[in-house]
Design an enzyme around this catalytic site. Structure first.
Site, PDB file in Angstrom:
ATOM      1  CD  GLU A  56      -5.631  -4.823   4.339  1.00  0.00           C
ATOM      2  OE1 GLU A  56      -5.728  -4.057   5.587  1.00  0.00           O
ATOM      3  OE2 GLU A  56      -6.254  -4.427   3.831  1.00  0.00           O
ATOM      4  CD  GLU A  79      -2.529   0.856   2.626  1.00  0.00           C
ATOM      5  OE1 GLU A  79      -3.307  -0.087   2.887  1.00  0.00           O
ATOM      6  OE2 GLU A  79      -3.480   2.058   2.300  1.00  0.00           O
ATOM      7  CE1 TYR A 136      -3.827  -6.165   8.497  1.00  0.00           C
ATOM      8  CE2 TYR A 136      -5.610  -5.185   9.113  1.00  0.00           C
ATOM      9  CZ  TYR A 136      -3.846  -5.592   8.255  1.00  0.00           C
ATOM     10  OH  TYR A 136      -4.230  -4.903   6.644  1.00  0.00           O
ATOM     11  CD  GLU A 150     -10.183  -2.040   6.422  1.00  0.00           C
ATOM     12  OE1 GLU A 150     -10.172  -1.297   6.449  1.00  0.00           O
ATOM     13  OE2 GLU A 150      -9.228  -3.447   6.959  1.00  0.00           O
ATOM     14  CD  GLN A 156       0.234  -2.497   3.981  1.00  0.00           C
ATOM     15  OE1 GLN A 156       0.928  -1.516   3.597  1.00  0.00           O
ATOM     16  NE2 GLN A 156      -0.862  -1.632   4.420  1.00  0.00           N
TER      17      GLN A 156
HETATM   18  O1  AHR Z   1      -2.956  -2.220   6.325  1.00  0.00           O
HETATM   19  C1  AHR Z   1      -2.952  -1.048   7.369  1.00  0.00           C
HETATM   20  C2  AHR Z   1      -4.626  -0.806   6.020  1.00  0.00           C
HETATM   21  O2  AHR Z   1      -5.514  -1.670   7.562  1.00  0.00           O
HETATM   22  C3  AHR Z   1      -5.446  -0.568   5.566  1.00  0.00           C
HETATM   23  O3  AHR Z   1      -4.792   0.443   4.820  1.00  0.00           O
HETATM   24  C4  AHR Z   1      -6.973  -0.705   5.665  1.00  0.00           C
HETATM   25  O4  AHR Z   1      -7.150  -1.872   4.603  1.00  0.00           O
HETATM   26  C5  AHR Z   1      -6.994  -2.175   6.974  1.00  0.00           C
HETATM   27  O5  AHR Z   1      -7.686  -1.054   7.851  1.00  0.00           O
END
Ligand code: AHR
Length: 508
Positions: A294, A29, A246, A175, A354
């Site tokens: 992600e 990104e 995450y 998102e 990432q």
């Molecule tokens: O990966 C970091 C961020 O996490 C991304 O930009 C977003 O899609 C997500 O909230």
């Protein structure tokens, strides 16, 4: 004397599904130093003629990444792709609202796609459905994939890229359920726009593989209604729905942290159920696939970043999301990878978020060196040995309860058979922080195999980390004393406390 005993057995022919090569994807990104001084740094001592860092490219190849999602993330939702093409010195500097950064647009779709090609990776583009819509998405598609003879394809050629990029995978926004997203939408608004965009893109090429946005987190209030409503619009015209996840260890509770992949499992089950419900409602014969585009751990950098975003002036490529991962983070990542393999029939795409510097397995210093984070290793192992078919592993393990989870097996495992060479690999994490697990492993129907290698990642310090200055604090080792061959496809394997394990078997 080992008290913790576990059993894993697999049987020839009992297959969950083919492991998609796209399970080993990543994400670049325009965020922080992922692009600038991450993959791209003209003038760096290892930079190639295009300005891409050779040291990073080598590690990306070593990591075995198959597909890379680009250019965002939240960034994409106020991005104009046209800013990133044409003569570099004429490209505009823009405000990136998502990360409060200045974007110089030195890297755009041409530079990115060509880099992917040079390192043997498939690009996956995301179109902006935040501030934009169908027409710019179609323009980008024509620019990237049409050979020649039209306005946008000829513009690409004029920009120095004679061959089309032929990008097959496209994400329809990012998102879009989140109010932090520029131009976020209600499920009906998004579903309608995504389906219309998908239909238009398929008029250009029906073979494109399209990903619609699922929920940003399982704790969104709209989860899983978001999936149900958006899929009502998009089911027939898309191939994947996205999942983002995450984890953190803010509570510094390792036993609980290691259990979090249970949520990954639950997330997959829920989204599969919703997809199958919509499939039934639509009398469809198609299965919707899951794109975990992600996933990772994200917490070490949070306090610094909140301060940075709130109080600092707009800057170019600021240090954002630069999590330095610990050994225990690598174990959680291993559990997540194992969970994807256990759902290989439906999870057909996954992108570790990432790739470089930004919550990433690879870290660089601007103008300096590069290092493999602790989390580099489980990903690399699974990407190297986890291609083929995922075998259904029956695992019996003692369980524990943590603060937020019940009945968590100490031993988490998945087994993959490589279809080309027949090799069988077990990936296993022992979550027990005190004791090794003596694990009986039964290879039924594979009696003509022998043990080849046991690779481990273990460390007495759960918080140990690698940095450019100290890159070898956490590195894998090969154990020679941990596997006993009991004959007839039966083995006993010692999985040390708090360890990541890769156990390989080959045909005799
Ligand atoms: O990966 C970091 C961020 O996490 C991304 O930009 C977003 O899609 C997500 O909230």
């Amino acid at each position: 004397m080992i008290k913790l005993k576990a059993k894993i057995s697999v049987e020839k022919g009992n297959i969950i599904g083919k492991v998609s090569n796209n399970l080993y994807g990543s994400f670049v990104e325009h965020l922080g130093r992922c692009v600038y001084s991450g993959i791209y740094e003209p003038g760096h001592s290892t930079a190639d003629q295009f300005g891409f860092r050779g040291d990073v490219s080598e590690l990306v190849k070593e990591l075995g990444v198959s597909v890379i999602r680009y250019p965002g993330g939240n960034f994409v939702s106020n991005y104009r792709w046209e800013d990133g093409v044409g003569p570099v010195n004429e490209r505009p500097v823009r405000l990136d609202m998502a990360w409060r950064s200045l974007e110089r647009n030195e890297v755009g779709v041409n530079e990115f796609s060509s880099w992917c090609k040079r390192i043997g990776v498939e690009p996956m583009m995301t179109v902006n459905l935040g501030t934009r819509g169908i027409q710019p998405a179609l323009d980008l598609l024509e620019y990237c994939n049409h050979p020649s003879g039209t306005y946008f394809s000829d513009l690409r050629i004029k920009h120095g890229y004679a061959e089309p990029h032929n990008i097959k995978y496209w994400c329809l926004g990012n998102e879009m359920d989140g109010e932090w997203q520029v131009g976020h939408k209600t499920p009906d608004e998004y579903g309608f726009l995504a389906a219309s965009t998908a239909r238009a893109m398929h008029m250009f090429d029906p073979e494109l593989k399209l990903v619609s946005c699922g929920s940003s987190h399982t704790f969104m209030d709209t989860f899983p209604d978001w999936e149900a409503t958006t899929l009502t619009h998009t089911y027939d015209v898309t191939d994947f729905i996205s999942l983002h996840q995450y984890f953190d260890n803010f509570d510094n509770d390792t036993a609980d942290f290691l259990a979090k992949s249970q949520e990954t499992d639950r997330f997959i089950h829920t989204v599969v159920s919703v997809c199958d419900y919509i499939k039934a409602k639509k009398r469809s014969t198609k299965d919707m696939m899951l794109s975990f585009d992600e996933w990772n751990l994200w917490y070490h950098s949070k306090a610094h970043d909140d301060d940075m975003m709130a109080n600092k002036p707009w800057t170019e490529a600021p240090n954002l999301l630069e999590d330095i991962y610990t050994f225990e983070d690598a174990l959680v990542e291993g559990c997540m990878l194992i969970t994807f393999l256990k759902h290989a029939d439906r999870v057909k795409m996954a992108c570790i978020a990432q790739l470089v510097n930004v919550i990433a397995p690879i870290m660089t210093e601007k103008g300096g060196g590069v290092c493999k984070q602790t989390t580099f290793y489980p990903f690399q192992h699974v990407s190297e040995y986890g291609r083929g078919e995922s075998l259904r592993a029956f695992c019996e393990s003692p369980k524990y309860d943590s603060r937020n989870y019940c009945d968590v097996p100490y031993v988490e495992s998945a087994v993959v058979r490589n279809e080309e060479n027949g090799d069988i690999t077990i990936f296993a994490v022992n979550r027990n922080l005190e004791e090794a697990a003596e694990t009986d492993f039964y290879l039924r129907g594979f009696e003509d195999y022998s043990f080849k290698e046991h690779i481990v990642l273990e460390n007495d310090n759960l918080k140990a980390a690698n940095t450019v200055a100290e890159p070898f604090n956490v590195v894998p080792a090969v154990r020679s004393d941990s596997v006993a061959d009991n004959g007839n496809g039966n083995y006993t394997i010692r999985l040390n406390k708090a360890s990541w394990n890769v156990i390989r078997f080959v045909r005799k």
